[in-house]
Write a protein that holds these residues in place. Structure first.
Motif, PDB file in Angstrom:
ATOM      1  N   GLN A  36      26.671  43.187  20.988  1.00 51.84           N
ATOM      2  CA  GLN A  36      26.144  44.448  20.489  1.00 51.84           C
ATOM      3  C   GLN A  36      25.017  44.984  21.366  1.00 51.84           C
ATOM      4  OE1 GLN A  36      28.529  45.773  18.435  1.00 51.84           O
ATOM      5  NE2 GLN A  36      26.912  46.413  17.018  1.00 51.84           N
ATOM      6  N   HIS A  37      24.319  44.087  22.056  1.00 55.18           N
ATOM      7  CA  HIS A  37      23.225  44.492  22.936  1.00 55.18           C
ATOM      8  C   HIS A  37      23.642  44.499  24.409  1.00 55.18           C
ATOM      9  CE1 HIS A  37      20.944  43.694  19.257  1.00 55.18           C
ATOM     10  NE2 HIS A  37      19.957  44.374  19.789  1.00 55.18           N
ATOM     11  N   HIS A  38      24.946  44.413  24.689  1.00 57.03           N
ATOM     12  CA  HIS A  38      25.492  44.523  26.051  1.00 57.03           C
ATOM     13  C   HIS A  38      24.965  43.427  26.979  1.00 57.03           C
ATOM     14  CE1 HIS A  38      26.729  48.427  24.581  1.00 57.03           C
ATOM     15  NE2 HIS A  38      25.475  48.790  24.429  1.00 57.03           N
ATOM     16  N   LEU A  39      24.661  42.247  26.422  1.00 58.86           N
ATOM     17  CA  LEU A  39      24.113  41.173  27.238  1.00 58.86           C
ATOM     18  C   LEU A  39      25.220  40.349  27.885  1.00 58.86           C
ATOM     19  CD1 LEU A  39      21.213  39.907  24.929  1.00 58.86           C
ATOM     20  CD2 LEU A  39      21.141  41.623  26.752  1.00 58.86           C
ATOM     21  N   ALA A  40      24.872  39.717  29.008  1.00 61.51           N
ATOM     22  CA  ALA A  40      25.802  38.847  29.723  1.00 61.51           C
ATOM     23  C   ALA A  40      25.842  37.475  29.054  1.00 61.51           C
ATOM     24  CB  ALA A  40      25.370  38.710  31.177  1.00 61.51           C
ATOM     25  N   PRO A  41      26.881  36.682  29.308  1.00 60.46           N
ATOM     26  CA  PRO A  41      26.987  35.350  28.696  1.00 60.46           C
ATOM     27  C   PRO A  41      26.249  34.266  29.475  1.00 60.46           C
ATOM     28  CG  PRO A  41      28.948  35.809  29.958  1.00 60.46           C
ATOM     29  CD  PRO A  41      28.095  37.046  30.051  1.00 60.46           C
ATOM     30  N   LYS A  42      25.576  34.655  30.568  1.00 64.73           N
ATOM     31  CA  LYS A  42      24.927  33.659  31.424  1.00 64.73           C
ATOM     32  C   LYS A  42      23.818  34.326  32.220  1.00 64.73           C
ATOM     33  CE  LYS A  42      27.534  32.273  34.887  1.00 64.73           C
ATOM     34  NZ  LYS A  42      28.707  31.673  35.524  1.00 64.73           N
ATOM     35  N   MET A  43      23.112  33.515  33.000  1.00 68.12           N
ATOM     36  CA  MET A  43      22.030  34.015  33.846  1.00 68.12           C
ATOM     37  C   MET A  43      22.372  33.743  35.302  1.00 68.12           C
ATOM     38  SD  MET A  43      18.886  32.599  31.474  1.00 68.12           S
ATOM     39  CE  MET A  43      19.677  31.014  31.175  1.00 68.12           C
ATOM     40  N   PRO A  80      25.506  51.246  29.965  1.00 62.93           N
ATOM     41  CA  PRO A  80      25.786  49.828  29.666  1.00 62.93           C
ATOM     42  C   PRO A  80      27.265  49.500  29.875  1.00 62.93           C
ATOM     43  CG  PRO A  80      24.496  50.851  27.908  1.00 62.93           C
ATOM     44  CD  PRO A  80      24.952  51.967  28.797  1.00 62.93           C
ATOM     45  N   ILE A  81      27.521  48.278  30.278  1.00 63.98           N
ATOM     46  CA  ILE A  81      28.888  47.763  30.383  1.00 63.98           C
ATOM     47  C   ILE A  81      29.136  46.875  29.177  1.00 63.98           C
ATOM     48  CG2 ILE A  81      30.487  46.356  31.730  1.00 63.98           C
ATOM     49  CD1 ILE A  81      28.914  47.115  34.232  1.00 63.98           C
ATOM     50  N   ALA A  82      30.133  47.215  28.399  1.00 61.04           N
ATOM     51  CA  ALA A  82      30.421  46.451  27.180  1.00 61.04           C
ATOM     52  C   ALA A  82      30.787  45.017  27.523  1.00 61.04           C
ATOM     53  CB  ALA A  82      31.541  47.111  26.394  1.00 61.04           C
ATOM     54  N   SER A  83      30.310  44.079  26.721  1.00 59.84           N
ATOM     55  CA  SER A  83      30.637  42.664  26.897  1.00 59.84           C
ATOM     56  C   SER A  83      31.834  42.252  26.056  1.00 59.84           C
ATOM     57  CB  SER A  83      29.426  41.808  26.517  1.00 59.84           C
ATOM     58  OG  SER A  83      28.386  41.947  27.458  1.00 59.84           O
ATOM     59  N   GLN A  84      32.572  43.209  25.565  1.00 59.37           N
ATOM     60  CA  GLN A  84      33.727  42.920  24.724  1.00 59.37           C
ATOM     61  C   GLN A  84      34.793  43.991  24.930  1.00 59.37           C
ATOM     62  OE1 GLN A  84      30.732  43.824  23.461  1.00 59.37           O
ATOM     63  NE2 GLN A  84      31.104  45.801  22.505  1.00 59.37           N
ATOM     64  N   THR A  85      36.037  43.634  24.708  1.00 59.89           N
ATOM     65  CA  THR A  85      37.098  44.621  24.622  1.00 59.89           C
ATOM     66  C   THR A  85      36.955  45.327  23.280  1.00 59.89           C
ATOM     67  OG1 THR A  85      38.622  43.309  25.962  1.00 59.89           O
ATOM     68  CG2 THR A  85      39.588  44.992  24.557  1.00 59.89           C
ATOM     69  N   ILE A  86      36.978  46.646  23.300  1.00 60.42           N
ATOM     70  CA  ILE A  86      36.836  47.416  22.069  1.00 60.42           C
ATOM     71  C   ILE A  86      38.206  47.968  21.687  1.00 60.42           C
ATOM     72  CG2 ILE A  86      35.685  49.354  20.944  1.00 60.42           C
ATOM     73  CD1 ILE A  86      33.494  49.088  23.140  1.00 60.42           C
ATOM     74  N   SER A  87      38.631  47.650  20.482  1.00 57.65           N
ATOM     75  CA  SER A  87      39.912  48.125  19.960  1.00 57.65           C
ATOM     76  C   SER A  87      39.629  48.973  18.720  1.00 57.65           C
ATOM     77  CB  SER A  87      40.806  46.935  19.595  1.00 57.65           C
ATOM     78  OG  SER A  87      41.938  47.364  18.874  1.00 57.65           O
TER      79      SER A  87
END
Length: 519
Positions: A144-151, A264-271
């Motif tokens: 929801q906050h467009h965060l990445a899964p890693k650093m 922002p780049i979404a961190s999820q596929t939106i359907s």
């Protein structure tokens, strides 16, 4: 020399299916073998790749590692972004006014942060009344906050949260082609197959092309897409149509630019559910890949295109649209004689859960591990492969259909007809009848070939039915207290995660200049 040995493979068709298969087999079969397997790929210079912004599963990380592809290179060259989930908007019910309703199918299931199964404690209300995904993981908030899964300091292919990728299919195919031909010894021929020659027993002997001499092989792999040049046209394997279960058979796609470079780049596929289907929205580094998947029985092409343009606020029709026809179903067998269908030549299901590339990977995994040494062994492996993929596709159909069956939408004929019992597979109906009164159990999944896990079914069932509550005989006061403490700890960890994780775009920008640490 054993004349019965399988020494050569010819793959017809490039794209993701062809080049991924070529790379995987070349790496796995030839890394230690004394007698290497000759792998040749024939690709038409005249057939464009069907690529509209693709989603993968976390398995792609393992696949790329096994092939030997550097993750930083892959991300840079294929316009890749990180995918951590699928977000389903307005599937449960239509939007109310300007307010959407949504739920998440996360990649971070309970197994990533829980020592025991939290589902019974969510079902009995012990974890509060937030969404199921929010109660058991931080990943919904991360998305929801467009965060990445890693650093940036996280080594390649490892993550703070479980993740997959969004990618440009055309660029991905080009990267795999380069790796296959320059690093893995795959022979490449740019030509159109003009004829397929069969032996007396009905197996494929050789191929004619418009640019080479005839090409023979011991094993052929059909990656020719919807055309199914070998499996369908030459070997006449029937196609089993499933449009009485899955109704969508058309798509209109548009590649949409970001409004500003800082978007922002979404961190999820939106359907997002629509009146006759659903819209996918996939954020890559440079653009969004969008498309409306719909049923021609319930919408015209013109209506579908306008609906997608409305979604994108493209009122002036400035963006180019492509219309695609889709035949939903699969071949009666996936391995016939000495020919295997992988990718669209074998089957196609609507791309709701991004299963297409995963099932290509699954075919590669199984074929490499059980690659027949000779013709005598091929019969056994062929039967195993066909049994496995018949089951995998059956369960894929059921899982996709479940999204429609569980919906409470009744605002259009498309949604009402999807809940007609005549269109619901018997196995799915039996599972749902039980699961609506009992927690999903690991014992409901007796086969290792299940493409979707218990955790995936939980995210969909409890996301589509957020009000579902029930008691379970496995709960206990001691475990209940642990479950409440764990859920509270997750929520308290959010502030730390938010401070440490970069946004998807920030991390991808840094990767243009720097590499992840190699393992």
């Amino acid at each position: 020399m054993n004349s019965d040995a399988i020494n050569s493979v010819t793959i017809v068709g490039g794209g993701t299916a062809g080049w991924l298969t070529a790379c995987y087999l070349a790496r796995q079969l030839n890394q230690e073998a004394a007698d290497t397997i000759t792998i040749t790929l024939v690709e038409s210079p005249d057939v464009p790749i069907i690529g509209v912004g693709e989603g993968t599963w976390p398995t792609m990380r393992t696949t790329l590692q096994r092939i030997g592809v550097d993750e930083s290179r892959f991300i840079r060259e294929c316009d890749v972004s990180f995918k951590q989930a699928s977000k389903f908007v307005n599937w449960h019910r239509p939007a109310q006014g300007n307010t959407d309703n949504f739920y998440y199918h996360l990649f971070d299931g309970p197994g990533f942060s829980w020592e025991f199964n939290p589902v019974p404690y969510w079902l009995d209300g012990s974890l509060g009344f937030s969404s199921y995904a929010n109660a058991i993981s931080l990943q919904e908030q991360v998305c929801q906050h467009h965060l990445a899964p890693k650093m940036m300091v996280t080594p390649q292919y490892q993550g703070v949260f479980n993740y997959a990728y969004h990618l440009d299919a055309g660029k991905f195919s080009q990267l795999l082609k380069t790796v296959a031909t320059t690093e893995l010894g795959v022979n490449y021929i740019s030509a159109n197959v003009t004829d397929v020659h069969l032996d007396n027993d009905g197996s494929i002997r050789s191929l004619s092309t418009d640019r080479t001499d005839d090409l023979g092989a011991d094993l052929f792999i059909d990656c020719s897409g919807f055309k199914s040049l070998l499996l369908g046209e030459a070997l006449k394997v029937p196609f089993i149509d499933l449009n009485d279960v899955l109704f969508v058979d058309r798509a209109v796609t548009i590649q949409a630019p970001y409004k500003t470079p800082e978007c922002p780049i979404a961190s999820q596929t939106i359907s997002t559910a629509q009146e006759a289907g659903w819209i996918w929205d996939i954020g890559l580094q440079s653009r969004r890949g969008t498309g409306y998947v719909y049923s021609s029985k319930y919408s015209s092409a013109e209506q579908a295109e306008q609906l997608l343009r409305d979604y994108l606020n493209d009122s002036e029709a400035e963006l180019e649209a492509r219309h695609l026809q889709m035949r939903v179903g699969h071949r009666q067998t996936f391995w016939e004689k000495n020919c295997i269908g992988i990718g669209l030549s074998a089957a196609f299901m609507e791309p709701l859960e991004a299963s297409a590339i995963f099932l290509i990977e699954a075919a590669c995994f199984m074929l490499a591990e059980q690659f027949p040494k000779n013709q005598r062994g091929m019969d056994y492996v062929r039967n195993q492969f066909n049994e496995s993929f018949a089951f995998r596709w059956q369960k894929t159909v059921e899982f996709i259909k479940m999204h429609y069956v569980l919906s409470e939408r009744d605002d259009s004929p498309f949604w009402r007809d999807n809940k007609d019992p005549a269109s619901i597979p018997e196995g799915l109906q039996q599972r749902l009848d039980y699961w609506l009164e009992n927690p999903i159990s690991k014992y409901d999944f007796s086969s290792q070939y299940e493409p979707f896990t218990k955790e995936s079914y939980e995210f969909i069932l409890y996301g589509m039915r957020p009000e579902l509550r029930m008691d379970s005989p496995v709960t206990s006061p001691a475990q209940r207290e642990k479950a409440q403490q764990q859920s509270q700890w997750l929520q308290q960890s959010w502030q730390q995660a938010k401070q440490q994780l970069p946004t998807n775009r920030e991390l991808l920008t840094r990767l243009q200049e720097n590499d992840f640490q190699k393992i």
